[in-house]
Motif scaffolding. Structure first.
Motif, PDB file in Angstrom:
ATOM      1  N   TYR A 212       6.649   2.187   1.753  1.00 39.69           N
ATOM      2  CA  TYR A 212       6.010   1.391   2.799  1.00 39.69           C
ATOM      3  C   TYR A 212       6.265   2.004   4.178  1.00 39.69           C
ATOM      4  O   TYR A 212       5.474   1.830   5.098  1.00 39.69           O
ATOM      5  CB  TYR A 212       6.574  -0.030   2.818  1.00 39.69           C
ATOM      6  CG  TYR A 212       6.177  -0.917   1.674  1.00 39.69           C
ATOM      7  CD1 TYR A 212       5.773  -2.223   1.921  1.00 39.69           C
ATOM      8  CD2 TYR A 212       6.208  -0.482   0.363  1.00 39.69           C
ATOM      9  CE1 TYR A 212       5.420  -3.081   0.888  1.00 39.69           C
ATOM     10  CE2 TYR A 212       5.858  -1.319  -0.681  1.00 39.69           C
ATOM     11  CZ  TYR A 212       5.468  -2.615  -0.426  1.00 39.69           C
ATOM     12  OH  TYR A 212       5.125  -3.455  -1.448  1.00 39.69           O
ATOM     13  N   GLU A 213       7.415   2.664   4.330  1.00 38.44           N
ATOM     14  CA  GLU A 213       7.816   3.248   5.602  1.00 38.44           C
ATOM     15  C   GLU A 213       8.373   4.647   5.347  1.00 38.44           C
ATOM     16  O   GLU A 213       8.749   4.989   4.223  1.00 38.44           O
ATOM     17  CB  GLU A 213       8.892   2.398   6.282  1.00 38.44           C
ATOM     18  CG  GLU A 213       8.449   0.999   6.668  1.00 38.44           C
ATOM     19  CD  GLU A 213       9.576   0.221   7.297  1.00 38.44           C
ATOM     20  OE1 GLU A 213       9.362  -0.346   8.385  1.00 38.44           O
ATOM     21  OE2 GLU A 213      10.678   0.184   6.720  1.00 38.44           O
TER      22      GLU A 213
ATOM     23  N   HIS B   1      11.587   5.165   3.397  1.00 39.23           N
ATOM     24  CA  HIS B   1      11.596   5.113   1.934  1.00 39.23           C
ATOM     25  C   HIS B   1      11.391   6.486   1.301  1.00 39.23           C
ATOM     26  O   HIS B   1      11.531   6.620   0.084  1.00 39.23           O
ATOM     27  CB  HIS B   1      10.481   4.186   1.431  1.00 39.23           C
ATOM     28  CG  HIS B   1      10.605   2.776   1.892  1.00 39.23           C
ATOM     29  ND1 HIS B   1       9.519   1.923   1.990  1.00 39.23           N
ATOM     30  CD2 HIS B   1      11.679   2.056   2.303  1.00 39.23           C
ATOM     31  CE1 HIS B   1       9.927   0.746   2.425  1.00 39.23           C
ATOM     32  NE2 HIS B   1      11.236   0.807   2.629  1.00 39.23           N
TER      33      HIS B   1
ATOM     34  N   ARG C 180      -2.530  -3.820  -0.412  1.00 34.26           N
ATOM     35  CA  ARG C 180      -1.358  -4.492  -0.985  1.00 34.26           C
ATOM     36  C   ARG C 180      -1.552  -6.005  -1.116  1.00 34.26           C
ATOM     37  O   ARG C 180      -0.923  -6.643  -1.960  1.00 34.26           O
ATOM     38  CB  ARG C 180      -0.116  -4.198  -0.136  1.00 34.26           C
ATOM     39  CG  ARG C 180       0.340  -2.750  -0.183  1.00 34.26           C
ATOM     40  CD  ARG C 180       1.724  -2.612   0.432  1.00 34.26           C
ATOM     41  NE  ARG C 180       2.116  -1.223   0.575  1.00 34.26           N
ATOM     42  CZ  ARG C 180       2.664  -0.499  -0.389  1.00 34.26           C
ATOM     43  NH1 ARG C 180       2.857  -1.032  -1.574  1.00 34.26           N
ATOM     44  NH2 ARG C 180       3.011   0.752  -0.167  1.00 34.26           N
TER      45      ARG C 180
ATOM     46  N   THR D 104      -2.608   2.686   7.262  1.00 30.39           N
ATOM     47  CA  THR D 104      -2.410   1.695   6.216  1.00 30.39           C
ATOM     48  C   THR D 104      -0.936   1.320   6.103  1.00 30.39           C
ATOM     49  O   THR D 104      -0.066   1.956   6.709  1.00 30.39           O
ATOM     50  CB  THR D 104      -2.874   2.258   4.863  1.00 30.39           C
ATOM     51  OG1 THR D 104      -1.906   3.213   4.395  1.00 30.39           O
ATOM     52  CG2 THR D 104      -4.221   2.941   4.989  1.00 30.39           C
ATOM     53  N   ASP D 105      -0.661   0.298   5.286  1.00 25.73           N
ATOM     54  CA  ASP D 105       0.732  -0.056   5.005  1.00 25.73           C
ATOM     55  C   ASP D 105       1.212   0.568   3.696  1.00 25.73           C
ATOM     56  O   ASP D 105       2.241   0.186   3.154  1.00 25.73           O
ATOM     57  CB  ASP D 105       0.915  -1.576   4.967  1.00 25.73           C
ATOM     58  CG  ASP D 105       0.086  -2.248   3.880  1.00 25.73           C
ATOM     59  OD1 ASP D 105      -0.690  -1.551   3.193  1.00 25.73           O
ATOM     60  OD2 ASP D 105       0.219  -3.479   3.709  1.00 25.73           O
ATOM     61  N   THR D 106       0.450   1.534   3.180  1.00 25.86           N
ATOM     62  CA  THR D 106       0.887   2.342   2.049  1.00 25.86           C
ATOM     63  C   THR D 106       1.364   3.686   2.597  1.00 25.86           C
ATOM     64  O   THR D 106       1.532   3.862   3.798  1.00 25.86           O
ATOM     65  CB  THR D 106      -0.260   2.553   1.047  1.00 25.86           C
ATOM     66  OG1 THR D 106      -1.258   3.410   1.634  1.00 25.86           O
ATOM     67  CG2 THR D 106      -0.909   1.228   0.677  1.00 25.86           C
ATOM     68  N   ASP D 107       1.565   4.653   1.706  1.00 29.65           N
ATOM     69  CA  ASP D 107       1.928   6.001   2.168  1.00 29.65           C
ATOM     70  C   ASP D 107       0.696   6.847   2.436  1.00 29.65           C
ATOM     71  O   ASP D 107       0.786   8.055   2.626  1.00 29.65           O
ATOM     72  CB  ASP D 107       2.844   6.693   1.148  1.00 29.65           C
ATOM     73  CG  ASP D 107       2.151   6.978  -0.173  1.00 29.65           C
ATOM     74  OD1 ASP D 107       1.008   6.514  -0.389  1.00 29.65           O
ATOM     75  OD2 ASP D 107       2.759   7.668  -1.027  1.00 29.65           O
TER      76      ASP D 107
ATOM     77  N   GLU E 104       2.292   0.267  -7.869  1.00 23.69           N
ATOM     78  CA  GLU E 104       2.302   1.605  -7.273  1.00 23.69           C
ATOM     79  C   GLU E 104       2.704   2.673  -8.290  1.00 23.69           C
ATOM     80  O   GLU E 104       2.291   3.824  -8.189  1.00 23.69           O
ATOM     81  CB  GLU E 104       3.259   1.643  -6.081  1.00 23.69           C
ATOM     82  CG  GLU E 104       2.729   0.974  -4.826  1.00 23.69           C
ATOM     83  CD  GLU E 104       2.936  -0.537  -4.825  1.00 23.69           C
ATOM     84  OE1 GLU E 104       3.430  -1.066  -5.847  1.00 23.69           O
ATOM     85  OE2 GLU E 104       2.619  -1.181  -3.815  1.00 23.69           O
TER      86      GLU E 104
END
Length: 747
Positions: free
Chosen positions: A145-146, A149, A251, A283-286, A547
């Motif tokens: 998410y960040e 990670h 998400r 996005t809030d994904t990678d 995921e």
């Protein structure tokens, strides 16, 4: 006392130096590949050796992964600013670096940078090696998410100090990773590559003299800039616009969501400006690209198409200006995750290359024009290729499987694209040998083959990508990244009536079980259509689109590699070429008839000539009947005698700018139909037809969800030739009628 610089560079000695420096860079790259055990590097070729002047400007890169060389300059200049006083740079030092918010694409892009000192005390240059390593600790791929990670993130750390290898730093870095030996060999391989490059570079100083070497480096940068500017001056002024798409996981809804990459490229005299305003938000994904990653991929795109014959230094980018809105998918704000940055980058390369290809064609350099190499309608969804777990010997699985380097190349104006030809981003790329894969991964391979109907259709079709079928074997904890099936093509472009992608590339996973091996022993063999039909076990879709998913032993998978984009109207393809592709299993009977208008007789040996002529006639008639000009009329001009018009600039395989003693106009070079004034969008006066992908695709998405894209097809009102096939995603907004070519050349 040695002079700092010679007054004149001897051209013969300069060429000798240039080619020797290139050879040294190649030796460094190959040294790196021989030392490491990483399949991504040793066989995939995801590595680079390059040289920089004392200030950090790239002097020359070798034929490795081009984005690495483009990124490293910023790493050197940043480190110089931060660390020149403390801890300082000394003879024999080497620094580890992998922060994608400063340089590079994601934390998996690791580089080691070595200052080169003359006689131990004068900093004269830098050399750097880079690799894409499998693991940096943190969450397994796809789940971040960040940026926090995504494992270790280092802005510069001495791993070699004054020639002494630092075990404390080495152990600290590697022990944060799942396979310390694996990552450790990557690090030592980069150090070895730097040692070779630095030693050989100093050998050139001894042979040619320091002043000459420094002056030659400056000349390489200056030559690169001057050649880039000269090439730009030889091309027409104008703006070219491209729009391509990617998908990722929402998400909140746990479904696929589309994202847009929008590029407006303006060429004026000897400068090139890129504006990516209009690209989707981060996005809030990678699934994000940092600004350094975007700049590196832009440099990569220009190197592999426009500036391939310009020396590969930072000089070639001096005529290039870039605008990227902060907070977009191409310039994400810290601390967004960016593990999929290279995937965004691949589509960015394709988007940029679409603009560049059309500009190059307008300049008459037809041999330099290619369709895309990254397009597929569906293949990104489903189980991916970043694995975790252990092999049957208990060895950690190296995450990436890089069959993707065997992509199909884009079609050209006079020929088909090359099947499984390589990877445009890496001139020295390769795909892994199957026996090596089965040693390092818990897989049994059953086949590799060319993907039928898997490339963009056209007068010249794109090169075919490949597919592979393999079984999870000997592992009790194998896992892989997983993405929702996307309802729109993931990158890719066709040129001048060619299609961006093929229509057959869906990843599938079946619960076959190890008992399927008994069938193989009896002579049965898994085949794609049978696997999709459930004949080798129930096809599997995880609930909630996680995921990552587990791959139980006995899972049978089929995966795909992208094919190239097509060139020209498929109805102009030689029918004998379609028959040849059909006989090889590269095109289906259905596609031959539906797209190419070619009817193959019942035994598959000959073309039914009369039926083919009738079928192609029917397709052209349907274009004329169903297509409607967006402006309500097929020309903004009064028709004139075709013989009085003279061609001034051919910007399309069928369309040209012509003059008749007055206002330049766009017309069809095949039938003479006049569309509009040269400064207008010809698509407003072409016949326009919208085709929903749900009607175009022969197979539904495995998830049962609809496609959410559409093809916008444009035809000449006079001869019904297909002029362009654009992909559009209505839910993301924007102008449906894309004005892609705006020539501003004085004629």
């Amino acid at each position: 006392k040695m002079k700092t610089k010679p007054s004149v560079i001897d051209p013969v000695r300069y060429e000798m130096f240039f080619h020797r420096l290139w050879a040294i860079g190649e030796e460094g790259r190959m040294t790196l590949q021989r030392v490491t055990a990483s399949p991504i590097v040793s066989q995939g070729g995801e590595c680079m050796s390059s040289f920089y002047d004392a200030e950090g400007t790239m002097v020359l890169a070798c034929s490795g992964h081009l984005r690495f060389a483009a990124a490293t300059s910023q790493a050197i200049t940043s480190m110089f600013e931060w660390f020149s006083k403390s801890p300082g740079f000394h003879d024999g030092d080497q620094f580890f670096f992998n922060d994608p918010y400063v340089a590079g694409s994601h934390t998996y892009d690791m580089m080691i940078i070595k200052p080169i000192f003359y006689r131990g005390n004068q900093l004269i240059a830098w050399t750097a090696t880079s690799t894409h390593t499998a693991d940096t600790g943190g969450l397994l791929r796809g789940a971040a998410y960040e940026i926090f990670h995504e494992g270790i993130r280092v802005m510069g750390l001495k791993i070699v100090e004054r020639g002494e290898f630092r075990e404390d730093v080495f152990k600290t870095l590697t022990e944060q990773c799942r396979d310390p030996q694996y990552v450790g060999l990557d690090l030592k391989a980069m150090i070895a590559g730097n040692n070779v490059c630095a030693k050989r570079y100093l050998g050139l100083v001894d042979r040619f003299g320091l002043g000459f070497v420094q002056a030659a480096g400056e000349k390489m940068i200056e030559d690169s800039e001057s050649k880039a500017r000269a090439k730009l001056r030889s091309m027409p002024n104008g703006t070219w616009v491209a729009r391509q798409y990617v998908t990722t996981l929402d998400r909140k809804t746990r479904k696929s969501v589309g994202q847009q990459l929008y590029c407006a490229m303006t060429k004026e005299k000897d400068e090139l400006r890129f504006d990516f305003t209009g690209s989707s938000p981060q996005t809030d994904t990678d699934h994000n690209s940092t600004l350094p990653s975007t700049i590196a991929h832009l440099a990569l795109a220009l190197t592999n198409t426009l500036f391939w014959d310009v020396p590969w230094s930072d000089g070639k980018m001096r005529p290039v200006k870039i605008t990227v809105p902060e907070g977009s998918i191409l310039n994400c704000r810290y601390p967004a995750a960016c593990g999929a940055g290279p995937r965004i980058g691949n589509v960015l390369v394709s988007t940029v290359n679409e603009c560049v290809a059309k500009m190059i064609y307008s300049s008459g350099r037809f041999d330099d024009v290619n369709g895309s190499t990254t397009g597929n309608l569906e293949y990104v969804g489903g189980p991916g290729y970043f694995y975790g777990g252990h092999t049957r010997e208990g060895i950690r699985v190296a995450q990436g499987l890089y069959d993707i380097h065997g992509a199909g190349m884009g079609a050209a104006p006079y020929r088909d694209g090359v099947n499984t030809g390589g990877h445009m981003n890496i001139p020295s790329a390769g795909i892994t040998d199957i026996e090596r894969i089965e040693m390092q991964y818990p897989f049994l391979y059953f086949t590799r083959g060319h993907n039928r109907d898997g490339s963009g259709f056209g007068q010249y079709r794109g090169g075919l990508g490949s597919y592979r079928i393999y079984l999870i074997y000997g592992s009790q904890d194998c896992s892989v990244d997983y993405k929702p099936y996307g309802g729109i093509a993931q990158g890719g472009f066709g040129l001048f009536g060619g299609y961006p992608t093929g229509i057959s590339a869906t990843r599938v996973m079946a619960e076959a079980g190890l008992q399927m091996l008994d069938r193989v022993r009896k002579g049965e063999y898994p085949e794609v259509q049978a696997l999709r039909a459930g004949e080798w076990g129930k096809t599997y879709l995880p609930e909630g689109v996680p995921e990552r998913i587990a791959l139980p032993e006995g899972s049978l998978l089929v995966d795909y590699v992208a094919g190239g984009g097509g060139f020209g109207d498929p109805l102009d393809r030689d029918a004998s070429a379609v028959l040849r592709d059909y006989s090889r299993g590269w095109v289906s009977r259905e596609t031959a008839e539906r797209i190419y208008g070619v009817v193959v007789d019942a035994d598959g040996k000959k073309i039914d000539v009369a039926a083919t002529e009738e079928r192609r006639k029917q397709i052209r008639e349907s274009r004329l009947r169903e297509g409607k000009p967006p402006s309500g009329k097929t020309s903004s001009l009064e028709s004139g005698a075709a013989k009085s018009w003279r061609t001034k600039l051919k910007f399309h395989s069928i369309l040209e700018i012509a003059v008749d003693g007055g206002q330049p106009a766009i017309r069809c070079s095949r039938c003479g139909h006049l569309f509009c004034r040269a400064e207008e969008n010809y698509k407003l006066y072409a016949l326009h037809r919208v085709v929903d992908l749900n009607d175009f695709m022969p197979c539904p998405l495995p998830s049962g969800e609809p496609y959410y894209g559409e093809y916008h097809q444009y035809f000449c009102p006079g001869c019904a030739t297909q002029l362009q096939v654009d992909l559009f995603c209505p839910m993301l907004g924007g102008e449906a009628i894309l004005w892609d070519t705006r020539i501003r050349q004085k004629l």
